[in-house]
Motif scaffolding. Structure first.
Motif, PDB file in Angstrom:
ATOM      1  N   LYS A 252      85.876 157.535  29.577  1.00 53.11           N
ATOM      2  CA  LYS A 252      85.743 157.144  30.992  1.00 53.11           C
ATOM      3  C   LYS A 252      84.294 157.131  31.457  1.00 53.11           C
ATOM      4  N   LEU A 253      83.370 157.579  30.621  1.00 51.67           N
ATOM      5  CA  LEU A 253      81.966 157.624  31.040  1.00 51.67           C
ATOM      6  C   LEU A 253      81.420 156.204  31.186  1.00 51.67           C
ATOM      7  N   LYS A 254      80.641 156.010  32.266  1.00 56.93           N
ATOM      8  CA  LYS A 254      80.086 154.662  32.488  1.00 56.93           C
ATOM      9  C   LYS A 254      79.009 154.364  31.456  1.00 56.93           C
ATOM     10  N   SER A 255      78.262 155.409  31.098  1.00 60.88           N
ATOM     11  CA  SER A 255      77.297 155.168  30.010  1.00 60.88           C
ATOM     12  C   SER A 255      77.420 156.279  28.975  1.00 60.88           C
ATOM     13  N   PHE A 256      77.373 155.870  27.744  1.00 56.69           N
ATOM     14  CA  PHE A 256      77.507 156.783  26.612  1.00 56.69           C
ATOM     15  C   PHE A 256      76.491 156.306  25.573  1.00 56.69           C
ATOM     16  N   PRO A 257      75.729 157.221  24.999  1.00 58.86           N
ATOM     17  CA  PRO A 257      74.680 156.755  24.086  1.00 58.86           C
ATOM     18  C   PRO A 257      75.236 156.080  22.838  1.00 58.86           C
ATOM     19  N   LYS A 258      74.521 155.073  22.388  1.00 58.25           N
ATOM     20  CA  LYS A 258      74.887 154.453  21.101  1.00 58.25           C
ATOM     21  C   LYS A 258      74.576 155.452  19.985  1.00 58.25           C
ATOM     22  N   GLY A 259      75.190 155.249  18.836  1.00 59.25           N
ATOM     23  CA  GLY A 259      74.850 156.076  17.681  1.00 59.25           C
ATOM     24  C   GLY A 259      75.484 157.455  17.683  1.00 59.25           C
ATOM     25  N   LEU A 260      76.485 157.664  18.562  1.00 55.99           N
ATOM     26  CA  LEU A 260      77.156 158.978  18.611  1.00 55.99           C
ATOM     27  C   LEU A 260      78.665 158.786  18.647  1.00 55.99           C
ATOM     28  N   ILE A 261      79.363 159.575  17.828  1.00 56.16           N
ATOM     29  CA  ILE A 261      80.836 159.592  17.865  1.00 56.16           C
ATOM     30  C   ILE A 261      81.257 161.056  17.975  1.00 56.16           C
ATOM     31  N   VAL A 262      82.218 161.348  18.857  1.00 55.26           N
ATOM     32  CA  VAL A 262      82.750 162.717  18.959  1.00 55.26           C
ATOM     33  C   VAL A 262      84.183 162.693  18.426  1.00 55.26           C
ATOM     34  N   MET A 263      84.485 163.594  17.505  1.00 50.36           N
ATOM     35  CA  MET A 263      85.796 163.551  16.830  1.00 50.36           C
ATOM     36  C   MET A 263      86.402 164.943  16.665  1.00 50.36           C
ATOM     37  N   GLY A 264      87.664 164.977  16.276  1.00 53.39           N
ATOM     38  CA  GLY A 264      88.331 166.240  15.946  1.00 53.39           C
ATOM     39  C   GLY A 264      88.512 167.095  17.190  1.00 53.39           C
ATOM     40  N   ASP A 265      88.521 168.412  17.009  1.00 57.93           N
ATOM     41  CA  ASP A 265      88.742 169.311  18.139  1.00 57.93           C
ATOM     42  C   ASP A 265      87.607 169.244  19.159  1.00 57.93           C
ATOM     43  N   ALA A 266      86.446 168.767  18.752  1.00 57.34           N
ATOM     44  CA  ALA A 266      85.341 168.604  19.700  1.00 57.34           C
ATOM     45  C   ALA A 266      85.743 167.607  20.788  1.00 57.34           C
ATOM     46  N   PHE A 267      86.610 166.689  20.444  1.00 57.91           N
ATOM     47  CA  PHE A 267      87.067 165.651  21.365  1.00 57.91           C
ATOM     48  C   PHE A 267      88.395 166.063  22.022  1.00 57.91           C
ATOM     49  N   CYS A 268      89.349 166.461  21.209  1.00 57.94           N
ATOM     50  CA  CYS A 268      90.676 166.770  21.718  1.00 57.94           C
ATOM     51  C   CYS A 268      91.257 167.919  20.914  1.00 57.94           C
TER      52      CYS A 268
END
Ligand SMILES: Cc1cc2nc3c(=O)[nH]c(=O)nc-3n(C[C@H](O)[C@H](O)[C@H](O)COP(=O)(O)OP(=O)(O)OC[C@H]3O[C@@H](n4cnc5c(N)ncnc54)[C@H](O)[C@@H]3O)c2cc1C
Length: 332
Positions: free
Chosen positions: A307-323
């Motif tokens: 939902k963020l209007k801007s999110f930096p390129k070159g980054l992915i958040v995965m696993g429990d860090a995300f959900c």
């Protein structure tokens, strides 16, 4: 299916923050697309069955669901057979599990679908062994990521702390898989991005675990046992599952229970007071090998990075860090 191989390599370096399940699987996939993948892990390297600080949930019983097993086999062909050979226990969950829920025992039937059972440390150790064999993946242990580097719109690397110094690493892609204690939201804020909203579902759940060498000498018609509560009316439950080394993982659980079993005597007492006697009967004359380990799981949590209007390129958040969920919570 992941398409291979070197013809897809366009980028040089990917960095993965956290060398646990999500981090190692991400690294395995990225190894097909990047010249070099560096996993940065704050803990020291652990052996196959060792609990470690960075995984506080490590001693708790973990079920490997079928789709997870299939993904592992796709990424690491032969892994499942290897694990069975070294101690994982295959079982048909529809036939070999005695499951009490909603006031009755579920009907057993031959589903033809087998899953494997083992401890989380055993699973992690086997995946790590495979990762160690992939030439372009390097893992740096005892190195804690402290923040992200950016050029304003793109994440360009990370800064990390080793025993002696602060270091910086450049990357073309950074994957954040540092688990439930992830600081990704704070790191983004520090770089001037908005902090994501989060959804939390409070469950106030605890798990208490012990491993047994032997169960009571009773007649059993199950490989695994689960006596599940119906919260909020019914708060307490427990289960037993076979694990590597011919041992048994005993798990007791409770929702909103103020005092989980604090010691081994409480553990037995809690099992004795469950709605069904089966867990208690199976362990009361058994032989434990570990003491009671309690883990509290206050809430399920998901960050809404999408939902963020801007999110930096070159980054992915995965696993429990995300959900962060406990995938074994059965539906009511
Ligand atoms: C009680 C309980 C029971 C569960 N039961 C099941 C189950 O039955 N089946 C199932 O599939 N899942 C289960 N889960 C969920 C499962 O444990 C997690 O989903 C899974 O471990 C998440 O993997 P991850 O790699 O995202 O994070 P984690 O496994 O938590 O790993 C995070 C890694 O990042 C490292 N790290 C952290 N901070 C940094 C940093 N700053 N720099 C470098 N490294 C860092 C940590 O040391 C660790 O190695 C359960 C969870 C709980 C709490």
């Amino acid at each position: 299916m992941i398409e291979s191989n070197t013809q897809y390599i366009e980028k040089k370096t990917a960095i993965v923050i956290g060398g646990s399940i999500a981090g190692m699987l991400a690294a395995r996939v990225l190894s097909e697309f990047f010249e070099e993948v560096i996993i940065i892990e704050k803990d020291p390297k652990s052996t196959k069955r060792q609990l470690r600080k960075g995984i506080p949930q490590g001693a708790q019983g973990h079920v490997l669901l079928k789709s997870g097993e299939e993904i592992l086999e796709e990424l690491f062909p032969g892994l499942i057979d290897e694990m069975i050979k070294e101690g994982s226990v295959p079982a048909d969950f529809a036939n070999d599990l005695a499951w009490h829920h909603h006031g009755s025992w579920k009907i057993k039937y031959d589903s033809g679908l087998s899953i494997i059972q083992q401890s989380r440390t055993f699973l992690e150790g086997h995946i790590r062994r495979r990762i160690d064999r992939i030439g372009n993946i390097h893992t740096l242990y005892n190195t804690k990521v402290k923040g992200l580097l950016t050029d304003g719109s793109r994440v360009t690397g990370i800064e990390a702390e080793t025993a002696d110094e602060m270091v910086e690493f450049s990357s073309d892609l950074t994957v954040e898989t540092s688990g439930a204690s992830s600081l990704a939201a704070q790191w983004l804020k520090k770089l001037g991005f908005t902090t994501p909203e989060k959804t939390e579902v409070k469950v106030n759940l605890f798990y208490a675990n012990r491993i047994y060498r032997k169960l009571s000498p009773i007649q059993r018609e199950w490989k695994s046992l689960l006596v599940y509560p119906n919260p909020p009316a019914q708060a307490c439950g427990g289960g037993i599952s076979p694990t590597e080394d011919n041992q048994w993982m005993i798990t007791l659980l409770g929702y909103g229970v103020k005092s989980p079993p604090a010691d081994n005597n409480d553990f037995l007492e809690y099992a004795k007071n469950l709605e069904q006697p089966h867990v208690y009967e199976a362990i009361k004359d058994g032989e434990p090998v570990t003491d009671t380990e309690v883990y509290r799981f206050p809430a399920l949590r998901r960050f809404h990075f999408e939902k963020l209007k801007s999110f930096p390129k070159g980054l992915i958040v995965m696993g429990d860090a995300f959900c962060r969920i406990d995938p074994v919570l059965p539906r009511g």
